[in-house]
Design a protein around this motif. Structure first.
Motif, PDB file in Angstrom:
ATOM      1  N   SER A 192       1.243   2.154   6.039  1.00  0.00           N
ATOM      2  CA  SER A 192       2.202   1.057   5.915  1.00  0.00           C
ATOM      3  C   SER A 192       1.507  -0.296   6.001  1.00  0.00           C
ATOM      4  CB  SER A 192       3.251   1.153   7.024  1.00  0.00           C
ATOM      5  OG  SER A 192       2.656   0.877   8.283  1.00  0.00           O
ATOM      6  N   GLU A 193       2.221  -1.317   5.582  1.00  0.00           N
ATOM      7  CA  GLU A 193       1.702  -2.690   5.668  1.00  0.00           C
ATOM      8  C   GLU A 193       1.366  -3.064   7.096  1.00  0.00           C
ATOM      9  OE1 GLU A 193       2.239  -6.768   6.918  1.00  0.00           O
ATOM     10  OE2 GLU A 193       3.807  -5.230   7.122  1.00  0.00           O
ATOM     11  N   GLU A 194       2.155  -2.574   8.040  1.00  0.00           N
ATOM     12  CA  GLU A 194       1.928  -2.905   9.446  1.00  0.00           C
ATOM     13  C   GLU A 194       0.526  -2.493   9.903  1.00  0.00           C
ATOM     14  OE1 GLU A 194       4.082  -2.185  13.807  1.00  0.00           O
ATOM     15  OE2 GLU A 194       4.839  -1.202  12.005  1.00  0.00           O
ATOM     16  N   GLN A 195       0.010  -1.391   9.349  1.00  0.00           N
ATOM     17  CA  GLN A 195      -1.315  -0.907   9.732  1.00  0.00           C
ATOM     18  C   GLN A 195      -2.444  -1.759   9.160  1.00  0.00           C
ATOM     19  OE1 GLN A 195       0.050   3.145   8.402  1.00  0.00           O
ATOM     20  NE2 GLN A 195      -1.380   3.800   9.986  1.00  0.00           N
ATOM     21  N   LEU A 234      -0.223   0.248  -5.199  1.00  0.00           N
ATOM     22  CA  LEU A 234       0.355  -0.964  -4.620  1.00  0.00           C
ATOM     23  C   LEU A 234       1.120  -0.619  -3.349  1.00  0.00           C
ATOM     24  CD1 LEU A 234       1.807  -2.750  -7.805  1.00  0.00           C
ATOM     25  CD2 LEU A 234      -0.384  -3.182  -6.672  1.00  0.00           C
ATOM     26  N   ILE A 235       0.977  -1.480  -2.356  1.00  0.00           N
ATOM     27  CA  ILE A 235       1.728  -1.330  -1.113  1.00  0.00           C
ATOM     28  C   ILE A 235       2.419  -2.654  -0.826  1.00  0.00           C
ATOM     29  CG2 ILE A 235      -0.280  -1.948   0.309  1.00  0.00           C
ATOM     30  CD1 ILE A 235       0.701  -0.060   2.452  1.00  0.00           C
ATOM     31  N   THR A 236       3.635  -2.600  -0.305  1.00  0.00           N
ATOM     32  CA  THR A 236       4.368  -3.814   0.034  1.00  0.00           C
ATOM     33  C   THR A 236       4.839  -3.728   1.484  1.00  0.00           C
ATOM     34  OG1 THR A 236       6.562  -2.991  -0.564  1.00  0.00           O
ATOM     35  CG2 THR A 236       5.205  -3.909  -2.352  1.00  0.00           C
ATOM     36  N   VAL A 237       5.447  -4.808   1.934  1.00  0.00           N
ATOM     37  CA  VAL A 237       5.964  -4.836   3.306  1.00  0.00           C
ATOM     38  C   VAL A 237       6.999  -3.735   3.513  1.00  0.00           C
ATOM     39  CG1 VAL A 237       7.262  -6.202   4.982  1.00  0.00           C
ATOM     40  CG2 VAL A 237       5.479  -7.285   3.590  1.00  0.00           C
ATOM     41  N   ASP A 238       7.788  -3.468   2.483  1.00  0.00           N
ATOM     42  CA  ASP A 238       8.877  -2.492   2.606  1.00  0.00           C
ATOM     43  C   ASP A 238       8.523  -1.115   2.066  1.00  0.00           C
ATOM     44  OD1 ASP A 238      10.613  -4.447   3.691  1.00  0.00           O
ATOM     45  OD2 ASP A 238      10.990  -5.200   1.660  1.00  0.00           O
ATOM     46  N   GLN A 239       7.435  -1.026   1.308  1.00  0.00           N
ATOM     47  CA  GLN A 239       7.116   0.235   0.654  1.00  0.00           C
ATOM     48  C   GLN A 239       5.703   0.700   1.016  1.00  0.00           C
ATOM     49  OE1 GLN A 239       9.241   2.197  -1.259  1.00  0.00           O
ATOM     50  NE2 GLN A 239       7.560   3.636  -0.900  1.00  0.00           N
ATOM     51  N   GLN A 285     -18.531   8.480   8.125  1.00  0.00           N
ATOM     52  CA  GLN A 285     -19.529   8.281   7.068  1.00  0.00           C
ATOM     53  C   GLN A 285     -19.249   9.106   5.825  1.00  0.00           C
ATOM     54  OE1 GLN A 285     -23.558   8.800   8.465  1.00  0.00           O
ATOM     55  NE2 GLN A 285     -23.581   6.850   9.559  1.00  0.00           N
ATOM     56  N   GLN A 286     -18.813  10.327   5.983  1.00  0.00           N
ATOM     57  CA  GLN A 286     -18.590  11.217   4.839  1.00  0.00           C
ATOM     58  C   GLN A 286     -17.136  11.109   4.397  1.00  0.00           C
ATOM     59  OE1 GLN A 286     -20.220  14.582   7.223  1.00  0.00           O
ATOM     60  NE2 GLN A 286     -21.325  15.077   5.330  1.00  0.00           N
ATOM     61  N   THR A 287     -16.868  10.214   3.472  1.00  0.00           N
ATOM     62  CA  THR A 287     -15.484   9.959   3.067  1.00  0.00           C
ATOM     63  C   THR A 287     -15.375   9.814   1.556  1.00  0.00           C
ATOM     64  OG1 THR A 287     -15.807   7.570   3.366  1.00  0.00           O
ATOM     65  CG2 THR A 287     -14.875   8.793   5.232  1.00  0.00           C
ATOM     66  N   THR A 288     -14.181  10.023   1.058  1.00  0.00           N
ATOM     67  CA  THR A 288     -13.825   9.726  -0.324  1.00  0.00           C
ATOM     68  C   THR A 288     -13.064   8.410  -0.338  1.00  0.00           C
ATOM     69  OG1 THR A 288     -13.675  12.067  -0.916  1.00  0.00           O
ATOM     70  CG2 THR A 288     -12.527  10.494  -2.341  1.00  0.00           C
ATOM     71  N   GLN A 289     -13.462   7.498  -1.223  1.00  0.00           N
ATOM     72  CA  GLN A 289     -12.891   6.159  -1.254  1.00  0.00           C
ATOM     73  C   GLN A 289     -11.826   6.040  -2.338  1.00  0.00           C
ATOM     74  OE1 GLN A 289     -15.832   3.085  -1.548  1.00  0.00           O
ATOM     75  NE2 GLN A 289     -14.337   1.432  -1.789  1.00  0.00           N
ATOM     76  N   LEU A 290     -10.718   5.388  -1.986  1.00  0.00           N
ATOM     77  CA  LEU A 290      -9.618   5.110  -2.909  1.00  0.00           C
ATOM     78  C   LEU A 290      -9.263   3.625  -2.804  1.00  0.00           C
ATOM     79  CD1 LEU A 290      -7.464   8.161  -1.812  1.00  0.00           C
ATOM     80  CD2 LEU A 290      -8.764   8.035  -3.942  1.00  0.00           C
ATOM     81  N   SER A 291      -8.748   3.051  -3.880  1.00  0.00           N
ATOM     82  CA  SER A 291      -8.459   1.617  -3.895  1.00  0.00           C
ATOM     83  C   SER A 291      -6.967   1.357  -4.085  1.00  0.00           C
ATOM     84  CB  SER A 291      -9.242   0.934  -5.025  1.00  0.00           C
ATOM     85  OG  SER A 291     -10.640   1.066  -4.820  1.00  0.00           O
ATOM     86  N   PHE A 292      -6.491   0.304  -3.415  1.00  0.00           N
ATOM     87  CA  PHE A 292      -5.105  -0.123  -3.580  1.00  0.00           C
ATOM     88  C   PHE A 292      -4.999  -1.598  -3.263  1.00  0.00           C
ATOM     89  CE2 PHE A 292      -5.475   1.071   0.852  1.00  0.00           C
ATOM     90  CZ  PHE A 292      -4.696   0.148   1.539  1.00  0.00           C
ATOM     91  N   LYS A 293      -3.841  -2.173  -3.546  1.00  0.00           N
ATOM     92  CA  LYS A 293      -3.613  -3.580  -3.270  1.00  0.00           C
ATOM     93  C   LYS A 293      -2.337  -3.756  -2.450  1.00  0.00           C
ATOM     94  CE  LYS A 293      -5.949  -5.608  -7.277  1.00  0.00           C
ATOM     95  NZ  LYS A 293      -5.792  -6.471  -8.471  1.00  0.00           N
ATOM     96  N   LEU A 294      -2.367  -4.753  -1.587  1.00  0.00           N
ATOM     97  CA  LEU A 294      -1.173  -5.157  -0.852  1.00  0.00           C
ATOM     98  C   LEU A 294      -0.554  -6.340  -1.582  1.00  0.00           C
ATOM     99  CD1 LEU A 294       0.783  -5.307   1.573  1.00  0.00           C
ATOM    100  CD2 LEU A 294      -0.956  -6.643   2.772  1.00  0.00           C
ATOM    101  N   VAL A 295       0.710  -6.196  -1.921  1.00  0.00           N
ATOM    102  CA  VAL A 295       1.438  -7.255  -2.606  1.00  0.00           C
ATOM    103  C   VAL A 295       2.490  -7.802  -1.652  1.00  0.00           C
ATOM    104  CG1 VAL A 295       2.888  -7.838  -4.579  1.00  0.00           C
ATOM    105  CG2 VAL A 295       1.053  -6.154  -4.838  1.00  0.00           C
ATOM    106  N   LYS A 296       2.524  -9.099  -1.486  1.00  0.00           N
ATOM    107  CA  LYS A 296       3.484  -9.719  -0.561  1.00  0.00           C
ATOM    108  C   LYS A 296       4.320 -10.772  -1.290  1.00  0.00           C
ATOM    109  CE  LYS A 296       2.254 -10.286   3.740  1.00  0.00           C
ATOM    110  NZ  LYS A 296       1.562 -10.739   4.971  1.00  0.00           N
TER     111      LYS A 296
END
Length: 725
Positions: free
Chosen positions: A685-688, A621-626, A714-725
């Motif tokens: 960060s959220e700004e990005q 999880l990512i937030t505006v402040d974190q 093209q050659q990457t490892t994928q990770l998942s996350f969510k932005l919570v506002k």
């Protein structure tokens, strides 16, 4: 102090006649000016501009002047003839070096090395300043996606984030932190505003047509970054933006550049662009062209005379308010004041110091280092690095060529270039042998050239083919529909292949190429671009393993020209290629070629081998402040030390408007010894995660995202996350 300087500039304006003010807005080339070699004669083609001797004497700036003594002569003569003693600004295209020529900007971009990019601009500024230059028409930060356009060599590539970072680096290098006291710096002029790199069909000067959201998302960020870094000037582009030529585009220049962004520096037209408003069909005549340009806020007209011939009349008719001319003059005088020209009109111009500073050994060393970092190893089937004791056949039109500087290197000299032949000779042991032959020219060949090359190749252990484009084949007005190597060079490869010897291809060129007839035939390919003054030494360093290739592409190499524009940060479609529930025919794909480029953005090989493992997020999880941290373990599993460029990309899974499949957000350059590991960490960060929405507001959306980390897009490892506002 600033207030006093401003008052002084206003005092000058109050003393000036209208014609004297208008003359400050005129930029003329060197031949117009007394004191220049062969200058001061308004004859021939110069006379056709309709410029009077009085206009020249009151002119504000000179185009293309460099050389300390000539600058001193012209400035001295000008001040003797100018009623108020207002000095000239000396401007020139110092794009990738003054006398010490660095790799072309596209190559510098492939270094992903912001520190060396800044250093190259600092050296260029130092050499230019001591030679009398006050302003450089650089950097060019146009985002480019079409390699048919010859001016891709002036850009740093297809990514808005990376282009922005390089824009900042170049501005820091050219201008430093204090133009007034640091005489070794020059004022920078970012160009070409705006979206010049999106010319339709890759044809120079052609139309640009895109949505404002696309313009803001991809094309404007690098210009804004340059201005945020303090860039003093902006140059208009030749193209249209939203149906209006940039040079007369009020919404673009007055509303966006001046009002929204708050830019109060000098806006200058490109060469002849004010008069070209007529050819665009945007002005009926020169008077209307002058009207449209001054209304748009163009302070300096370069090399046409619409202002000189018509602004006075437009003011007298009250069609143009004289305050528009006053504000333009104030901006010009303010830069002259900032450069200290009223106190010392010759500034840093010094013929004696010029001999010591320009093209000194220390500067050449940096040129060599940057050239090494800019070359990209595209393929290596165990042939490289070469061994000093090998018998090598060096064949091709660039084997003995000094055409390694590339376009926009007008103050450089081919006589100073280190040729590839000389660079390789320095690497060989006494028992080795270098057999050199042209094999063919750039675009034509003789049977005798091939016979000589065949004899050399037959006697060698390995064949090095030095191939590419003549420098005139790229650069301004260097658009090409066919971006393969010329047929005679492809034929040279085919003939060399028949000899069944290992083949190394070194490419010298100013754009990504269609590598049909090259990629599958060669055992190794080194993309050297136009590497600059020290090109031969730098390429030899890489070929023999004295340096380890670390360059990474900042512009995709197409599988075929039929794909272009091809770029990594594209949008998906509702029927993407490979969709599981779609019939093979009815997906967004070509029937005869892949969708993907031959070589993607971020790609580049090394003599080291790097393993990526243990990619993870500090939180899902990512937030505006974190913010969150993205980490990956990088290990050098090879046998030599090497530098890897670890790249972080993000995808917004769903948005109010569709989002690119990947966007570069950060990168880290990591050097590891054989067997060494390092944890590479990014803070996201959220700004990005913000982007321009349908209403053109810039913010992020809550929801699902993917992060990608790897060695290229093209050659990457994928990770998942969510932005919570």
């Amino acid at each position: 102090m600033e207030s006093n300087a401003n008052t002084l500039m206003h005092d000058y304006i109050e003393k000036m006649t209208l014609d004297e003010k208008i003359a400050q807005l005129i930029q003329l080339a060197v031949p117009f000016f007394e004191g220049a070699e062969g200058g001061g004669l308004i004859t021939g083609p110069m006379a056709s501009l309709g410029i009077t001797e009085q206009t020249v004497r009151n002119s504000g700036s000179v185009l293309g002047m460099a050389g300390a003594q000539e600058v001193i002569n012209v400035q001295r003569t000008h001040l003797e003839n100018n009623r108020l003693g207002i000095p000239l600004l000396m401007m020139a295209d110092i794009v990738h070096g003054f006398k010490t020529i660095f790799p072309v900007p596209l190559a510098i971009g492939c270094s992903w090395n912001l520190e060396l990019a800044e250093r190259s601009a600092e050296i260029a500024a130092k050499e230019a300043s001591v030679s009398g230059v006050h302003v450089t028409f650089a950097p060019m930060v146009d985002l480019v996606r079409d390699p048919r356009w010859g001016r891709v060599m002036e850009s740093t590539g297809e990514d808005p984030y990376l282009n922005s970072e390089f824009a900042r680096a170049f501005i820091r290098g050219f201008q430093g932190t204090d133009l007034t006291s640091d005489k070794d710096r020059v004022a920078a002029c970012v160009k070409h505003f705006a979206a010049y790199g999106a010319a339709e069909g890759g044809r120079d000067y052609n139309t640009v047509d895109m949505s404002e959201r696309q313009l803001r998302e991809f094309y404007l960020p690098a210009y804004k970054a340059a201005l945020d870094e303090g860039c003093e000037m902006v140059m208009t582009s030749f193209n249209t933006v939203d149906g209006m030529p940039a040079t007369g585009n009020v919404p673009l220049m007055r509303k966006l550049l001046r009002e929204e962004w708050g830019f109060d520096g000098i806006l200058i037209s490109d060469w002849g662009a004010v008069k070209e408003l007529i050819a665009h069909g945007y002005a009926a005549d020169e008077s209307e062209a002058a009207y449209r340009a001054i209304q748009a806020g163009v302070d300096i007209e370069m090399m046409t005379s619409c202002y000189a011939k018509h602004l006075s009349e437009l003011v007298e008719k009250k069609e143009v308010d004289e305050s528009l001319i006053d504000e333009a003059v104030l901006r010009i005088l303010t830069l002259k004041q900032k450069l200290g020209l009223f106190e010392n009109p010759y500034r840093a111009a010094d013929p004696e110091r010029e001999q010591e500073v320009v093209f000194c050994e220390a500067h050449r060393e940096v040129s060599r280092e940057l050239a090494v970092k800019s070359c990209v190893l595209l393929k290596n089937e165990g042939v490289l690095p070469l061994q000093p004791q090998q018998k090598i056949a060096l064949i091709g039109p660039f084997a003995q060529s000094s055409d390694l500087l590339g376009p926009w290197s007008w103050t450089g000299s081919k006589d100073d270039v280190v040729k590839l032949t000389d660079g390789i000779k320095r690497k060989l042991s006494q028992s080795a042998e270098l057999l050199v032959a042209d094999g063919c020219g750039i675009e034509e060949a003789t049977e005798e050239q091939w016979k000589e090359a065949e004899a050399a190749a037959q006697a060698a252990d390995v064949i090095v083919l030095a191939l590419g484009e003549h420098s005139d084949m790229s650069g301004e007005a260097g658009s090409r529909a066919n971006i393969q190597l010329p047929e005679v060079q492809l034929e040279l490869i085919r003939k060399a292949k028949l000899l069944q010897k290992p083949i190394v291809v070194v490419l010298f060129n100013g754009r990504p190429l269609d590598l049909h007839g090259v990629y599958h035939e060669a055992d190794a390919i080194l993309e050297a671009w136009f590497p600059g003054t020290e090109g031969g030494n730098a390429v030899a360093d890489l070929l023999f393993g004295d340096a380890n290739p670390s360059g990474r592409l900042t512009m995709s190499f197409p599988f075929s020209v039929g794909q272009v524009p091809v770029y990594y940060n594209a949008f998906n479609t509702g029927r993407p290629q490979g969709a599981e529930d779609a019939q093979v025919r009815y997906v967004s794909q070509y029937l005869d070629i892949p969708n993907e480029p031959l070589l993607p953005f971020g790609f580049g090989l090394s003599y080291s081998k790097f393993d990526y493992s243990d990619a993870k997020l500090s939180s899902d999880l990512i937030t505006v402040d974190q913010p969150i941290k993205v980490t990956v373990k990088l290990t050098n599993t090879g046998t030599v030390a090497g530098e890897e460029t670890v790249q972080l990309y993000v995808r917004d899974i769903s948005g109010e408007v569709v989002r690119p499949v990947k966007e570069l957000k950060d990168f880290k350059k990591v050097t590891l010894q054989p067997g060494e590991s390092s944890e590479v960490e990014f803070v996201l960060s959220e700004e990005q995660l913000r982007y321009y929405h349908a209403d053109l507001k810039h913010h992020s959306d809550a929801g699902a995202f993917s992060a990608f980390v790897g060695p290229n897009s093209q050659q990457t490892t994928q990770l998942s996350f969510k932005l919570v506002k």
